[in-house]
Design a protein around this motif. Structure first.
Motif, PDB file in Angstrom:
ATOM      1  N   TYR A  59       6.231   0.548 -10.827  1.00  0.00           N
ATOM      2  CA  TYR A  59       7.134  -0.602 -10.874  1.00  0.00           C
ATOM      3  C   TYR A  59       7.497  -1.080  -9.472  1.00  0.00           C
ATOM      4  O   TYR A  59       7.574  -2.293  -9.214  1.00  0.00           O
ATOM      5  N   LEU A  60       7.733  -0.143  -8.571  1.00  0.00           N
ATOM      6  CA  LEU A  60       8.091  -0.509  -7.202  1.00  0.00           C
ATOM      7  C   LEU A  60       6.948  -1.266  -6.528  1.00  0.00           C
ATOM      8  O   LEU A  60       7.163  -2.284  -5.858  1.00  0.00           O
ATOM      9  N   CYS A  61       5.724  -0.776  -6.738  1.00  0.00           N
ATOM     10  CA  CYS A  61       4.557  -1.437  -6.172  1.00  0.00           C
ATOM     11  C   CYS A  61       4.388  -2.837  -6.775  1.00  0.00           C
ATOM     12  O   CYS A  61       4.130  -3.808  -6.052  1.00  0.00           O
ATOM     13  N   ALA A  62       4.536  -2.941  -8.082  1.00  0.00           N
ATOM     14  CA  ALA A  62       4.406  -4.243  -8.742  1.00  0.00           C
ATOM     15  C   ALA A  62       5.426  -5.232  -8.193  1.00  0.00           C
ATOM     16  O   ALA A  62       5.105  -6.411  -7.957  1.00  0.00           O
ATOM     17  N   ALA A  63       6.651  -4.764  -7.974  1.00  0.00           N
ATOM     18  CA  ALA A  63       7.680  -5.638  -7.393  1.00  0.00           C
ATOM     19  C   ALA A  63       7.287  -6.091  -5.989  1.00  0.00           C
ATOM     20  O   ALA A  63       7.479  -7.261  -5.620  1.00  0.00           O
ATOM     21  N   CYS A  64       6.711  -5.182  -5.216  1.00  0.00           N
ATOM     22  CA  CYS A  64       6.301  -5.522  -3.843  1.00  0.00           C
ATOM     23  C   CYS A  64       5.182  -6.562  -3.820  1.00  0.00           C
ATOM     24  O   CYS A  64       5.095  -7.365  -2.892  1.00  0.00           O
ATOM     25  N   ILE A  89       0.834  -1.208   0.000  1.00  0.00           N
ATOM     26  CA  ILE A  89       0.000   0.000   0.000  1.00  0.00           C
ATOM     27  C   ILE A  89       0.869   1.258   0.000  1.00  0.00           C
ATOM     28  O   ILE A  89       0.555   2.246  -0.680  1.00  0.00           O
ATOM     29  N   PHE A  90       1.976   1.219   0.735  1.00  0.00           N
ATOM     30  CA  PHE A  90       2.864   2.386   0.826  1.00  0.00           C
ATOM     31  C   PHE A  90       3.422   2.753  -0.542  1.00  0.00           C
ATOM     32  O   PHE A  90       3.485   3.939  -0.909  1.00  0.00           O
ATOM     33  N   THR A  91       3.846   1.761  -1.335  1.00  0.00           N
ATOM     34  CA  THR A  91       4.395   2.037  -2.664  1.00  0.00           C
ATOM     35  C   THR A  91       3.289   2.305  -3.686  1.00  0.00           C
ATOM     36  O   THR A  91       3.528   2.983  -4.693  1.00  0.00           O
ATOM     37  N   TRP A  92       2.096   1.779  -3.425  1.00  0.00           N
ATOM     38  CA  TRP A  92       0.950   2.019  -4.314  1.00  0.00           C
ATOM     39  C   TRP A  92       0.408   3.441  -4.191  1.00  0.00           C
ATOM     40  O   TRP A  92      -0.035   4.040  -5.182  1.00  0.00           O
ATOM     41  N   THR A  93       0.465   4.010  -3.005  1.00  0.00           N
ATOM     42  CA  THR A  93      -0.205   5.279  -2.725  1.00  0.00           C
ATOM     43  C   THR A  93       0.233   6.432  -3.636  1.00  0.00           C
ATOM     44  O   THR A  93      -0.627   7.139  -4.192  1.00  0.00           O
ATOM     45  N   PRO A  94       1.543   6.681  -3.830  1.00  0.00           N
ATOM     46  CA  PRO A  94       1.903   7.787  -4.738  1.00  0.00           C
ATOM     47  C   PRO A  94       1.417   7.570  -6.170  1.00  0.00           C
ATOM     48  O   PRO A  94       0.930   8.507  -6.811  1.00  0.00           O
ATOM     49  N   ALA A  95       1.551   6.327  -6.669  1.00  0.00           N
ATOM     50  CA  ALA A  95       1.106   6.036  -8.035  1.00  0.00           C
ATOM     51  C   ALA A  95      -0.414   6.104  -8.160  1.00  0.00           C
ATOM     52  O   ALA A  95      -0.944   6.332  -9.250  1.00  0.00           O
ATOM     53  N   HIS A  96      -1.107   5.927  -7.048  1.00  0.00           N
ATOM     54  CA  HIS A  96      -2.561   6.052  -7.015  1.00  0.00           C
ATOM     55  C   HIS A  96      -2.991   7.512  -6.922  1.00  0.00           C
ATOM     56  O   HIS A  96      -3.912   7.945  -7.629  1.00  0.00           O
ATOM     57  N   PHE A  97      -2.320   8.285  -6.084  1.00  0.00           N
ATOM     58  CA  PHE A  97      -2.785   9.647  -5.790  1.00  0.00           C
ATOM     59  C   PHE A  97      -2.319  10.677  -6.804  1.00  0.00           C
ATOM     60  O   PHE A  97      -3.058  11.609  -7.144  1.00  0.00           O
ATOM     61  N   TRP A  98      -1.089  10.564  -7.295  1.00  0.00           N
ATOM     62  CA  TRP A  98      -0.575  11.601  -8.196  1.00  0.00           C
ATOM     63  C   TRP A  98      -1.373  11.745  -9.491  1.00  0.00           C
ATOM     64  O   TRP A  98      -1.486  12.871 -10.002  1.00  0.00           O
ATOM     65  N   PRO A  99      -1.950  10.668 -10.080  1.00  0.00           N
ATOM     66  CA  PRO A  99      -2.830  10.909 -11.231  1.00  0.00           C
ATOM     67  C   PRO A  99      -4.015  11.816 -10.888  1.00  0.00           C
ATOM     68  O   PRO A  99      -4.414  12.661 -11.691  1.00  0.00           O
ATOM     69  N   LEU A 100      -4.569  11.645  -9.688  1.00  0.00           N
ATOM     70  CA  LEU A 100      -5.646  12.525  -9.242  1.00  0.00           C
ATOM     71  C   LEU A 100      -5.131  13.952  -9.084  1.00  0.00           C
ATOM     72  O   LEU A 100      -5.830  14.919  -9.420  1.00  0.00           O
ATOM     73  N   ALA A 101      -3.909  14.081  -8.585  1.00  0.00           N
ATOM     74  CA  ALA A 101      -3.311  15.414  -8.428  1.00  0.00           C
ATOM     75  C   ALA A 101      -3.089  16.086  -9.782  1.00  0.00           C
ATOM     76  O   ALA A 101      -3.256  17.307  -9.914  1.00  0.00           O
ATOM     77  N   ILE A 102      -2.718  15.292 -10.799  1.00  0.00           N
ATOM     78  CA  ILE A 102      -2.570  15.847 -12.146  1.00  0.00           C
ATOM     79  C   ILE A 102      -3.927  16.341 -12.657  1.00  0.00           C
ATOM     80  O   ILE A 102      -4.042  17.431 -13.217  1.00  0.00           O
ATOM     81  N   HIS A 103      -4.940  15.521 -12.455  1.00  0.00           N
ATOM     82  CA  HIS A 103      -6.287  15.876 -12.910  1.00  0.00           C
ATOM     83  C   HIS A 103      -6.776  17.167 -12.242  1.00  0.00           C
ATOM     84  O   HIS A 103      -7.487  17.968 -12.865  1.00  0.00           O
ATOM     85  N   ASN A 104      -6.371  17.369 -10.980  1.00  0.00           N
ATOM     86  CA  ASN A 104      -6.829  18.542 -10.215  1.00  0.00           C
ATOM     87  C   ASN A 104      -5.709  19.556 -10.001  1.00  0.00           C
ATOM     88  O   ASN A 104      -5.703  20.280  -8.998  1.00  0.00           O
ATOM     89  N   ILE A 105      -4.786  19.636 -10.940  1.00  0.00           N
ATOM     90  CA  ILE A 105      -3.599  20.475 -10.756  1.00  0.00           C
ATOM     91  C   ILE A 105      -3.956  21.942 -10.520  1.00  0.00           C
ATOM     92  O   ILE A 105      -3.342  22.612  -9.681  1.00  0.00           O
ATOM     93  N   GLU A 106      -4.974  22.456 -11.216  1.00  0.00           N
ATOM     94  CA  GLU A 106      -5.339  23.865 -11.034  1.00  0.00           C
ATOM     95  C   GLU A 106      -5.919  24.109  -9.654  1.00  0.00           C
ATOM     96  O   GLU A 106      -5.688  25.172  -9.058  1.00  0.00           O
TER      97      GLU A 106
END
Length: 293
Positions: free
Chosen positions: A221-226, A176-193
């Motif tokens: 990749y890090l999450c997939a490895a985990c 979950i720790f390695t998944w979280t950035p890859a999960h959240f940053w796409p949302l952050a890109i979508h809501n960048i403004e």
């Protein structure tokens, strides 16, 4: 009270509680509980554990919205929240947060273990104050460092049954720790403004979208490895490895696609939710199949 008013109140309080997040946390906590030795499991610990962790998760969500009320006013994504719309008062939400945290602590202390109680309280403190008040407004690595609090439920679930720090739940925490950035940053890109207007140093704002998609790919990749670690330590069988690898192929394909095009970040965000549920569901199914056999 009429039906319409009751429905509105349920909706308001579900937003305050962030029920979708709570459900995911409870699911991952339950997986942590159910991979403990079967002879240690009992319905009392599981019931009290889920109730206590759930109450703390609701308290964390409520404290988060109390602390971010002014920020939420500036963001289109959060302008609908009850505190912003003033359909629920700040005093009421504060009472909910304090009551849930006290009740959750009591339930965990009475019905589970002292270690689970302490770790859950620290997790609530970490998310509701350290992440919200210190990390989020001050560093673009907020979701990486603060992600540990959101990754804790499998360990919290495990310690409700077994008061030990074992490698099995720690691997789930790592996933979950390695998944979280890859999960959240796409949302952050979508809501960048939104984040730019709110003055929050989210990674897309401080380093740009292209850099962020590279970071998403790296954490993907890090999450997939985990997710391969449960097989590597003998926790899961070859059946888990094969199916998890299929999910990882799609997961990494979407991360690559986002990195190449910088388009449709919500596609990655939405799949990431399905991905985590699926990986944890596979771990649980594989565990029970091995136990039965």
């Amino acid at each position: 009270m009429n039906t319409h008013t009751l429905s509105d109140n349920i909706k308001r309080y579900s937003i305050i509680a962030k029920m979708k997040v709570v459900i995911m946390m409870l699911f991952s906590a339950m997986v942590g509980m159910l991979i403990t030795p079967i002879q240690a499991q009992n319905s009392t610990n599981i019931t009290y554990g889920l109730l206590g962790i759930g109450l703390h998760a609701i308290a964390s969500a409520a404290f988060n919205q109390i602390f971010e009320q002014q920020i939420d006013q500036k963001m289109q994504r959060t302008q609908h929240r009850p505190l912003v719309q003033e359909t629920i008062t700040k005093n009421t939400v504060t009472q909910v947060a304090i009551t849930c945290s006290i009740l959750g602590t009591g339930v965990l202390w009475y019905g589970t273990t002292s270690l689970a109680t302490i770790l859950t309280c620290l997790t609530t403190l970490s998310y509701s104050y350290i992440y919200t008040k210190i990390l989020k407004p001050n560093t673009p690595q907020n979701i990486v460092i603060g992600g540990l609090s959101g990754a804790m439920p499998p360990l919290l679930g495990w310690t409700c049954i077994e008061p030990t720090l074992h490698v099995k739940p720690l691997i789930l925490v790592l996933i979950i720790f390695t998944w979280t950035p890859a999960h959240f940053w796409p949302l952050a890109i979508h809501n960048i403004e939104d984040y730019r207007l709110a003055g929050l140093p989210m990674l897309p704002v401080t380093h740009g979208v292209k850099f962020t998609t590279h970071a998403i790919l790296s954490y993907g990749y890090l999450c997939a490895a985990c997710t391969l670690l449960p097989y590597c330590i003998g926790m899961c069988s070859i059946h888990y490895l094969v199916i998890a690898s299929i999910y990882n192929i799609k997961w990494l394909y979407l991360c690559h696609q986002l990195h190449q095009t910088q388009q449709r970040p919500m596609k990655v965000f939405l799949f990431s939710i399905q991905y985590l549920y699926s990986i944890f569901g596979l771990i649980l199914i594989d565990h029970f199949s091995q136990t039965v056999l």
